[in-house]
Structure formats: C-alpha cells, structure tokens
Scaffold this active site. Structure first.
Site, PDB file in Angstrom:
ATOM      1  N   GLY A 230       0.785  -1.226   0.000  1.00  0.00           N
ATOM      2  CA  GLY A 230       0.000   0.000   0.000  1.00  0.00           C
ATOM      3  C   GLY A 230       0.817   1.275   0.000  1.00  0.00           C
ATOM      4  O   GLY A 230       0.255   2.373   0.034  1.00  0.00           O
ATOM      5  N   GLY A 273       4.113  -3.766  -3.462  1.00  0.00           N
ATOM      6  CA  GLY A 273       4.135  -4.091  -4.875  1.00  0.00           C
ATOM      7  C   GLY A 273       4.360  -2.811  -5.663  1.00  0.00           C
ATOM      8  O   GLY A 273       5.414  -2.568  -6.238  1.00  0.00           O
ATOM      9  N   ARG A 274       3.335  -1.954  -5.624  1.00  0.00           N
ATOM     10  CA  ARG A 274       3.343  -0.728  -6.412  1.00  0.00           C
ATOM     11  C   ARG A 274       4.602   0.116  -6.193  1.00  0.00           C
ATOM     12  O   ARG A 274       5.195   0.625  -7.136  1.00  0.00           O
ATOM     13  CB  ARG A 274       2.125   0.103  -6.016  1.00  0.00           C
ATOM     14  CG  ARG A 274       1.895   1.345  -6.845  1.00  0.00           C
ATOM     15  CD  ARG A 274       0.810   2.226  -6.206  1.00  0.00           C
ATOM     16  NE  ARG A 274      -0.281   1.445  -5.666  1.00  0.00           N
ATOM     17  CZ  ARG A 274      -1.342   1.045  -6.359  1.00  0.00           C
ATOM     18  NH1 ARG A 274      -1.471   1.399  -7.606  1.00  0.00           N
ATOM     19  NH2 ARG A 274      -2.279   0.330  -5.785  1.00  0.00           N
ATOM     20  N   CYS A 341     -15.138  -2.865 -26.657  1.00  0.00           N
ATOM     21  CA  CYS A 341     -16.493  -2.328 -26.754  1.00  0.00           C
ATOM     22  C   CYS A 341     -17.092  -2.082 -25.377  1.00  0.00           C
ATOM     23  O   CYS A 341     -18.087  -2.705 -24.983  1.00  0.00           O
ATOM     24  CB  CYS A 341     -17.372  -3.259 -27.584  1.00  0.00           C
ATOM     25  SG  CYS A 341     -16.890  -3.228 -29.316  1.00  0.00           S
TER      26      CYS A 341
HETATM   27  C1  LIG Z   1      -2.082  -6.302  -3.415  1.00  0.00           C
HETATM   28  C2  LIG Z   1      -1.424  -6.629  -2.130  1.00  0.00           C
HETATM   29  C3  LIG Z   1      -0.185  -6.071  -1.786  1.00  0.00           C
HETATM   30  C4  LIG Z   1       0.515  -5.065  -2.642  1.00  0.00           C
HETATM   31  O1  LIG Z   1      -0.154  -3.872  -2.698  1.00  0.00           O
HETATM   32  P1  LIG Z   1       0.569  -2.580  -3.283  1.00  0.00           P
HETATM   33  O2  LIG Z   1      -0.481  -1.542  -3.217  1.00  0.00           O
HETATM   34  O3  LIG Z   1       0.961  -2.925  -4.667  1.00  0.00           O
HETATM   35  O4  LIG Z   1       1.745  -2.305  -2.420  1.00  0.00           O
HETATM   36  C5  LIG Z   1       0.400  -6.464  -0.617  1.00  0.00           C
HETATM   37  N1  LIG Z   1      -0.188  -7.350   0.205  1.00  0.00           N
HETATM   38  C6  LIG Z   1      -1.377  -7.910  -0.080  1.00  0.00           C
HETATM   39  C7  LIG Z   1      -1.959  -8.861   0.861  1.00  0.00           C
HETATM   40  C8  LIG Z   1      -2.030  -7.562  -1.249  1.00  0.00           C
HETATM   41  O5  LIG Z   1      -3.219  -8.107  -1.516  1.00  0.00           O
END
Ligand SMILES: *Cc1c(COP(=O)(O)O)cnc(C)c1O
Length: 420
Positions: A230, A273-274, A341
């Site tokens: 997050g 992740g992000r 579409c």
């Molecule tokens: C999607 C997810 C993440 C990664 O989220 P980001 O916003 O990309 O950092 C981490 N942990 C869990 C459990 C997730 O579902």
C-alpha cells in the site's frame, strides 16, 4: 514518469529502435530504477534488524522481475497457487514466501504446505481447522474495523472483506497454537497507494500495541509484524513522493518504545508491490485512429487488456507523446481510447496532449505495478508483451504477447457430456 524521470532519460533515446524491433504495444520495465528503489528501501530500513520486503507478486508476476527482487534479498508475498509456483520455480525457500490469501480454498492451503510450506498468513479464524497442516510460523491478518480509516482503493475497514476482527485475535492465536503453530507474526494491510508516511507509522504502532497485549495474554512471542503493502507513488505530476526515510524514522521511534518496555522487538516486514515497480514501467502504444465527434478520440493499438486501472478505478496515468513536448498552445484536449467495446476503455479522459497523428508513439506512465498483471481477455482482446530495459543497456523480451492460439486453447478439451 512523474516519479522516475531517469527512466525517461534512459528509454527515450532508444525508443524508436525498440518500437521498430518489437512492435507496439508493449510494457517495458526499467531494471536500474527497480534496483534503485529496492536499495533505497533497504537503506532507509537498515537500522531495523531483520527488516524484509516480501514483494507482492501480483503487482508484476514476471520471473525476470522476481529474480531481480530475489537478488536484492527480498521474499515474495503470494495469494494464489500460480504465484506460489512462480516463487518456488525461482528457488524461493519456505520462509521466503508469505502466503496471504483471502477466502482461501483447501486446495490452496495444500499447495501452500508443499515444498516445506511457507509463512502462512491467515485471513479468518474459521480457516484454522481447515488448514490441512498448520505450519510452524503463522500470522493473522488484522482488520481494525472502526478503529482505523482506510482509503478509497481498499475502502473503509468495516466494509473490507479482509482479516480477522479485533475481538477474534486472541481466539485466532490460541487456535493456531492448539493446532501446532509455535512461531507467530501479525499482519495488516489497510491502505492502497498511500503517500502519507504517518499513516504507515500509525499502522506499525497499532500492530506493536496488539503484539504487546496478545503476547502478555497468551504468553507467546512475536517474531514479526507485517505492515502490508500500500505504499504509494505519485501518478500525477506534482504529487509528493512517499518519504520513506521519515517513515523509517517514525517507525524506529515506535519500535524503540516497544523495545524499552518489552526487552525485545519483533522484526519489521512489508509486502509492497506498487512502490517497488509501479514507476519503473510504461506501456508503449501507437496511435492508430483519430475520431472527431462531440469529443476528439485518439485510438491506440492497446486497450484495457493491457492496463485496467483507468477503467477500473478511474486512475490517472500520465501520458506523453514520443518526440512531442507538451508546450501549451499546441495542445488539444482528447480522450485516449482502446478498442474494447466498453465505454470505460479509456486511458485518459479530456486530457490535454500535443496534437497526435496516426503513427505517433504514446507512452503511458507508471504501469509497472498492477498493469499487465491485471489485464484480461474480455472481448477477445489479448495481452501485450513485456520487455525489460536492463542495466547493461540491452533489452530483453520477458513475456511474449498473448496469441489467438492461447485464447482458443481452453476450447480444446475432451467431450464431457452429462446425460440427464
Ligand atoms: C495487493 C497486495 C499487496 C501489494 O499492494 P501494493 O499496493 O501494490 O503495495 C500487498 N499485500 C497484499 C496482501 C495484497 O493483496
């Protein structure tokens, strides 16, 4: 690339030959940028003994990217059988893998337990008796409900499907212990794309407070807290970047207070992740049509199958046109659209861009996380290829484009009629 101007400088001089060689559309990722972000994260948290990032595989589930994460010492956060297999194929060991699923099936638990298992992150107390084999090291995902606010992507914790509620925590750890778990962690994930570090510090503090009370209540020790992913990135020009140094400093103070009171502190884990890859990827696509009706539409040769975020979340992705600056005056206001579409198949809505002609190359920024991975094949639209701009200056194809044969493969099967 609001956050990663260096990537632009590395990519732009070579974009034309890359486009000529591979053809559009494609996502291209920047190894140098990914490594710089990873090293910056490690350095910001270097004072935390045992700090570890478990890269959220779903953000960019490509083995070549996962290898880069692995080479920096990161583990993997997995939420599916496919992601477990991806991680294990790269040699990830049991404690390199955090399995954070939701609404988990017994089959998923079985695969999670294979190959020596993994760190199991349980999303509900009802799952305790369903886990075929309780691993040694377990954590629960905590949902604070009304005790915290979330944000617009992940939503209000009270309405969120994730995690165990406050008053279920003790029962959860007791149940896991009764089934043989002997080592414990505590996990949460409350926000998505959050650029305010103080929220993340409060989350660490919340988890440490819980650890303290659960540990004293049950007489168990906690090995780690996991603050989830997050961590946010600026998608819009001018937005602030998350200050990870201030975040680490704030958490350091919180951990120090915990250590003073308890004589130890758990390790700090996160599963971004992000933040790790988002700014280090772009979608490169060609303008193929221009349509002037009530609005002007620039049609490109990719669509939502390559990038869902604008259509799904109304997310902003910055767009530049290769070789055309955005000096005001020559700009026009357009919608940049795909071929699907569905009217939400738009990469940009009423965006001011330089005048675009057929054949122009558009660069859609910050697609390195939840970009290609989120694509789908609705409307028979196929997912594009992925390239890696490597630190040695070469380009590698790291996933081919989906083919029509791939699309039709699920129609090849043995007849299986049921006579009623
Ligand atoms: C999607 C997810 C993440 C990664 O989220 P980001 O916003 O990309 O950092 C981490 N942990 C869990 C459990 C997730 O579902």
């Amino acid at each position: 690339m609001p956050q990663s101007n260096d990537f632009e400088a590395r990519l732009t001089p070579h974009l034309q030959p890359i486009v000529e060689h591979y053809g559009t559309p494609f996502h291209i990722y920047d190894e140098t940028g990914i490594r710089a972000t990873g090293e910056a994260l490690k350095s910001a948290f270097s004072a935390f003994d045992g700090f570890r990032e478990y890269f959220a595989v779903k953000a960019l589930p490509n083995p070549r990217i996962l290898q880069i994460m692995q080479s920096m010492g990161f583990g993997f956060d997995c939420s599916s059988i496919a992601e477990l297999r991806l991680s294990r194929q790269l040699g990830a060991q049991p404690e390199d893998i955090m399995f954070t699923s939701t609404n988990t099936s017994v089959n998923e638990f079985q695969v999670a337990a294979e190959a020596g298992g993994c760190i199991l992150n349980l999303d509900d107390i009802s799952l305790i008796p369903k886990v075929p084999r309780m691993p040694e090291l377990v954590c629960f995902r905590y949902n604070p409900g009304p005790r915290r606010t979330g944000n617009h992507i992940i939503g209000n914790p009270v309405e969120s499907k994730y995690g165990v509620s406050h008053d279920q925590l003790l029962e959860g750890y007791r149940g896991a212990r009764d089934r043989g778990a002997s080592r414990f962690g505590l996990h949460t994930m409350l926000v998505s794309n959050e650029r305010d570090q103080s929220y993340m510090v409060e989350t660490a503090e919340m988890l440490l407070d819980l650890v303290e009370s659960i540990a004293s209540e049950l007489g168990i020790a906690f090995e780690f807290i996991n603050i989830g992913g997050g961590l946010g990135i600026p998608y819009q020009p001018g937005e602030n970047t998350l200050d990870i140094t201030a975040m680490a400093d704030g958490m350091d103070a919180v951990f120090r207070r915990f250590r003073d009171r308890n004589g130890y502190a758990p390790k700090l884990y996160m599963e971004s992740g992000r933040y790790m890859t988002g700014p280090h990827g772009v979608l490169v696509t060609s303008a193929i049509n221009r349509k002037d009706i009530y609005r002007t539409y620039i049609g490109v040769d990719s669509c939502m199958s390559a990038l869902m975020r604008p259509g799904m979340y109304g997310a902003y992705h910055h767009i530049t046109v290769n070789g055309k600056g955005d000096e005001q005056g020559e700009n026009e206001t357009v919608d940049v659209v795909g071929s699907l579409c569905e009217n939400n198949d738009k990469f940009a809505i009423q965006r001011s861009l330089p005048a675009i002609e057929d054949g122009d190359i558009l660069i859609i920024h910050d697609t390195g996380a939840h970009g290609h991975a989120m694509g789908f094949t609705y409307n028979g639209k196929l997912r594009p290829k992925e390239l890696l701009l490597k630190s040695d200056g070469t380009v590698e194809l790291i996933r081919r484009a989906e083919s029509l044969d791939d699309y039709f493969r699920t129609l090849e099967f043995e007849p299986d009629p049921l006579l009623l």
